[in-house]
Design an enzyme around this catalytic site. Structure first.
Site, PDB file in Angstrom:
ATOM      1  N   LEU A  56       0.877  -1.170   0.000  1.00  0.00           N
ATOM      2  CA  LEU A  56       0.000   0.000   0.000  1.00  0.00           C
ATOM      3  C   LEU A  56       0.911   1.215   0.000  1.00  0.00           C
ATOM      4  O   LEU A  56       1.901   1.238   0.749  1.00  0.00           O
ATOM      5  CB  LEU A  56      -0.897   0.018   1.246  1.00  0.00           C
ATOM      6  CG  LEU A  56      -1.961  -1.083   1.362  1.00  0.00           C
ATOM      7  CD1 LEU A  56      -2.660  -0.988   2.719  1.00  0.00           C
ATOM      8  CD2 LEU A  56      -2.983  -0.974   0.239  1.00  0.00           C
ATOM      9  N   ASP A  57       0.617   2.224  -0.826  1.00  0.00           N
ATOM     10  CA  ASP A  57       1.492   3.394  -0.836  1.00  0.00           C
ATOM     11  C   ASP A  57       1.422   4.103   0.512  1.00  0.00           C
ATOM     12  O   ASP A  57       0.538   3.852   1.335  1.00  0.00           O
ATOM     13  CB  ASP A  57       1.187   4.314  -2.007  1.00  0.00           C
ATOM     14  CG  ASP A  57      -0.161   5.005  -1.907  1.00  0.00           C
ATOM     15  OD1 ASP A  57      -0.413   5.679  -0.901  1.00  0.00           O
ATOM     16  OD2 ASP A  57      -0.975   4.882  -2.847  1.00  0.00           O
ATOM     17  N   ALA A  58       2.360   5.017   0.749  1.00  0.00           N
ATOM     18  CA  ALA A  58       2.527   5.603   2.077  1.00  0.00           C
ATOM     19  C   ALA A  58       1.253   6.234   2.616  1.00  0.00           C
ATOM     20  O   ALA A  58       0.941   6.116   3.805  1.00  0.00           O
ATOM     21  CB  ALA A  58       3.664   6.634   2.047  1.00  0.00           C
ATOM     22  N   GLN A  59       0.481   6.907   1.770  1.00  0.00           N
ATOM     23  CA  GLN A  59      -0.696   7.630   2.255  1.00  0.00           C
ATOM     24  C   GLN A  59      -1.975   6.790   2.246  1.00  0.00           C
ATOM     25  O   GLN A  59      -3.023   7.263   2.662  1.00  0.00           O
ATOM     26  CB  GLN A  59      -0.894   8.902   1.426  1.00  0.00           C
ATOM     27  CG  GLN A  59       0.230   9.916   1.610  1.00  0.00           C
ATOM     28  CD  GLN A  59       0.562  10.151   3.087  1.00  0.00           C
ATOM     29  OE1 GLN A  59      -0.324  10.394   3.895  1.00  0.00           O
ATOM     30  NE2 GLN A  59       1.847  10.071   3.431  1.00  0.00           N
ATOM     31  N   THR A  60      -1.884   5.539   1.775  1.00  0.00           N
ATOM     32  CA  THR A  60      -3.045   4.649   1.785  1.00  0.00           C
ATOM     33  C   THR A  60      -3.028   3.829   3.069  1.00  0.00           C
ATOM     34  O   THR A  60      -1.975   3.376   3.514  1.00  0.00           O
ATOM     35  CB  THR A  60      -3.025   3.708   0.571  1.00  0.00           C
ATOM     36  OG1 THR A  60      -3.081   4.503  -0.621  1.00  0.00           O
ATOM     37  CG2 THR A  60      -4.219   2.763   0.584  1.00  0.00           C
TER      38      THR A  60
END
Length: 232
Positions: A100-104
């Protein structure tokens, strides 16, 4: 048991990653470098990776409610918080299944079971992942068909499998692909910015009420639901 499967079962990563370790000459059996993927070490053989003895560990798979701001990697060169900072130190053999990307935020699986990781990440299995998407303004439903037909990203057609509205700015989205930052980029392509993104489900496994930053071990029943996944 083939060497790559042994290494995956010992928590060294997916079989593909273990193949890379073998090809790079980082694996020895009884002191001799082994680059044969099909080698089948015996029970009494000493297998080392980069000089460290490797033993089979009990299989463990956990689900983590990843908070925003944490990266899905063990070490980050920019010294950001990683998902492994949220786990006990004795979980050092676990690796994350997908990212999951950092902001997800939301449901992230970590395991030492290479076979399970392969079954959940290989494109031919088309494992469903469901997300809740919060947009910067009300959704224009006439654009839904465009996302279902697909948009080209990184030279391939990125598609959303299903989409329905929860509120004017909140949507539920189902993917069967794993292209980098796929949801954010697809909505950007039709003129929207994703403000918040949370993964709620992988296959039949639900995030449920697990608090942010917390984890729990998957039950045998939950693991069994993944055993039933087959190529589509």
């Amino acid at each position: 048991m083939r060497l790559n499967r042994f290494l995956a079962a010992a928590g060294l990563g997916s079989r593909r990653h273990c193949d890379q370790l073998i090809a790079a000459g980082q694996v020895t059996i009884n002191g001799r470098t082994c680059t044969d993927f099909s080698a089948q070490p015996a029970l009494r053989d000493h297998i080392k990776v980069n000089g460290k003895l490797v033993r089979l560990a009990p299989r463990l798979t956990i689900m983590l409610h990843k908070p925003a701001g944490f990266v899905s990697t063990r070490r980050d060169p920019r010294a950001r918080d990683t998902v492994f900072d949220l786990l006990p130190a004795n979980f050092s053999r676990l690796f994350n299944i997908g990212r999951l990307d950092a902001q997800t935020e939301g449901l992230l699986l970590l395991t030492n079971d290479g076979d399970l990781a392969r079954s959940l990440t290989h494109p031919r299995y088309k494992i469903e992942k469901e997300y809740e998407v919060t947009l910067d303004r009300p959704w224009d439903s006439t654009l839904t068909s465009k996302l279902l037909r697909g948009i080209f990203l990184d030279g391939q057609r990125a598609r959303i499998a299903r989409l329905h509205s929860v509120s004017p700015v909140r949507l539920r989205v189902v993917l069967r692909q794993g292209i980098n930052r796929q949801i954010r980029r697809m909505f950007e392509a039709v003129g929207y910015r994703v403000k918040d993104l949370i993964r709620l489900r992988i296959a039949n496994l639900q995030l449920g009420d697990l608090p942010r930053g917390h984890w729990r071990e998957l039950t045998k029943r939950e693991l069994k639901c993944f055993e039933g996944q087959s190529p589509q």
